[in-house]
Design a protein around this motif. Sequence first.
Motif, mmCIF file in Angstrom:
data_model
loop_
_atom_site.group_PDB
_atom_site.id
_atom_site.type_symbol
_atom_site.label_atom_id
_atom_site.label_comp_id
_atom_site.label_asym_id
_atom_site.label_seq_id
_atom_site.Cartn_x
_atom_site.Cartn_y
_atom_site.Cartn_z
ATOM 1 N N UNK A 37 -5.071 -9.999 -11.332
ATOM 2 C CA UNK A 37 -6.007 -9.898 -10.215
ATOM 3 C C UNK A 37 -5.251 -10.064 -8.910
ATOM 4 N N UNK A 38 -5.671 -9.337 -7.888
ATOM 5 C CA UNK A 38 -5.078 -9.553 -6.572
ATOM 6 C C UNK A 38 -6.101 -9.278 -5.482
ATOM 7 N N UNK A 39 -5.831 -9.849 -4.320
ATOM 8 C CA UNK A 39 -6.696 -9.615 -3.169
ATOM 9 C C UNK A 39 -5.995 -8.666 -2.214
ATOM 10 N N UNK A 40 -6.629 -7.544 -1.966
ATOM 11 C CA UNK A 40 -6.059 -6.539 -1.065
ATOM 12 C C UNK A 40 -7.086 -6.246 0.024
ATOM 13 N N UNK A 41 -6.601 -6.149 1.266
ATOM 14 C CA UNK A 41 -7.510 -5.820 2.373
ATOM 15 C C UNK A 41 -8.222 -4.497 2.083
ATOM 16 N N UNK A 42 -9.471 -4.420 2.510
ATOM 17 C CA UNK A 42 -10.305 -3.273 2.166
ATOM 18 C C UNK A 42 -9.662 -1.917 2.500
ATOM 19 N N UNK A 43 -9.019 -1.859 3.666
ATOM 20 C CA UNK A 43 -8.445 -0.564 4.068
ATOM 21 C C UNK A 43 -7.127 -0.254 3.357
ATOM 22 N N UNK A 73 -3.856 0.436 -5.049
ATOM 23 C CA UNK A 73 -4.226 0.924 -6.382
ATOM 24 C C UNK A 73 -3.312 2.071 -6.788
ATOM 25 N N UNK A 74 -2.953 2.924 -5.831
ATOM 26 C CA UNK A 74 -2.064 4.042 -6.121
ATOM 27 C C UNK A 74 -0.713 3.561 -6.619
ATOM 28 N N UNK A 75 -0.202 2.501 -5.973
ATOM 29 C CA UNK A 75 1.100 1.940 -6.389
ATOM 30 C C UNK A 75 0.976 1.303 -7.778
ATOM 31 N N UNK A 76 -0.072 0.509 -7.957
ATOM 32 C CA UNK A 76 -0.280 -0.185 -9.239
ATOM 33 C C UNK A 76 -0.457 0.833 -10.372
ATOM 34 N N UNK A 77 -1.247 1.862 -10.097
ATOM 35 C CA UNK A 77 -1.572 2.833 -11.150
ATOM 36 C C UNK A 77 -0.373 3.645 -11.638
ATOM 37 N N UNK A 78 0.646 3.732 -10.796
ATOM 38 C CA UNK A 78 1.851 4.472 -11.215
ATOM 39 C C UNK A 78 2.536 3.801 -12.389
#
Lengths: 150, 153
Positions: free
Chosen positions: A72-78, A84-89
């Motif tokens: 789990x992580x907290x990422x600013x909305x924008x 997610x693009x980086x993680x999904x790679x």
Amino acid sequence: MELTRLDKEILNILQNDFPLVERPYAVIADRLGISEEEVLARVKVLKEEGVIRRIGGVIDAQKLGFYSTLCACHVEEDKVWEAAGIINQEKGVTHNYLRDDWYNLWFTLTSPSPEEGEKIIKDLEKRIGAEIKSMPAQKVYKIKAVFTGR
Amino acid sequence: MDVLDREIIKALQGDIPLSSRPWQEIAENIGIKEEELLSRIRKFKENGIIRRLGAVVRHNKAGFTVNAMLALQVEESKADEAGLKLAGFEEISHCYLRKVPEDFPYNLFAMVHASSEEELAGIIKRIVEATGINEYRVLRSLREMKKVSMTYF
């Protein structure tokens, strides 16, 4: 798509009781009192409509010797899409959901070993610029498909 | 696990052919007899490497429009009792006890599938009654960013 009663019956058998025999769809057809062709045609539609993601094996990563954890992580909305693009790679990331909590990105990571998993998490933290909390499972109480015939 | 076992996992980790005789097709591709394939898959099911065989359904397209991760805070000594109770709910697909960080002390996770917010609220109420746990968080999935099956080999 609106699921018919027959669709739901097919889905329940396909999810929980897929016959491990030479002609699985013929066995399902017999149980439902329809033809094998009808079952295959219906399953084709259910796949095309996206109701069925795939038909195959659900594999236990741990039993295969792999390590898996929920992160789990907290990422600013924008920055959510970018992160997610980086993680999904990452090949070992199989599920990633945006959720309505302070910890807003939740993803699963499967890796060949815990050490490798930690390495991937550290690397992702650097690349997304946010701390990632890893929550590996200690015990499994249930893993089952939910019935659709309610 | 020998080379053949890996080939079989490779074939089953994704989508098997939609045909009258899917196993025969897979066996042919691998270069073994259908019988051999079926017996090896049976072994995988027995030893738990294949947890389930069959369709993987998209919950949101199968009538479950409200899907939430429920995370409850439970003392470790009471985790098994609560976990087993949750396992009995037909609306719950997955339930795990997890090692959690201090700032997220909700260690018992359950994936809940409902067809409306009202239904979800009702399920949670029953869970609270059944387990006696009042400390929990409901994390709805707002968006699926990725969902694939793992490619092991």
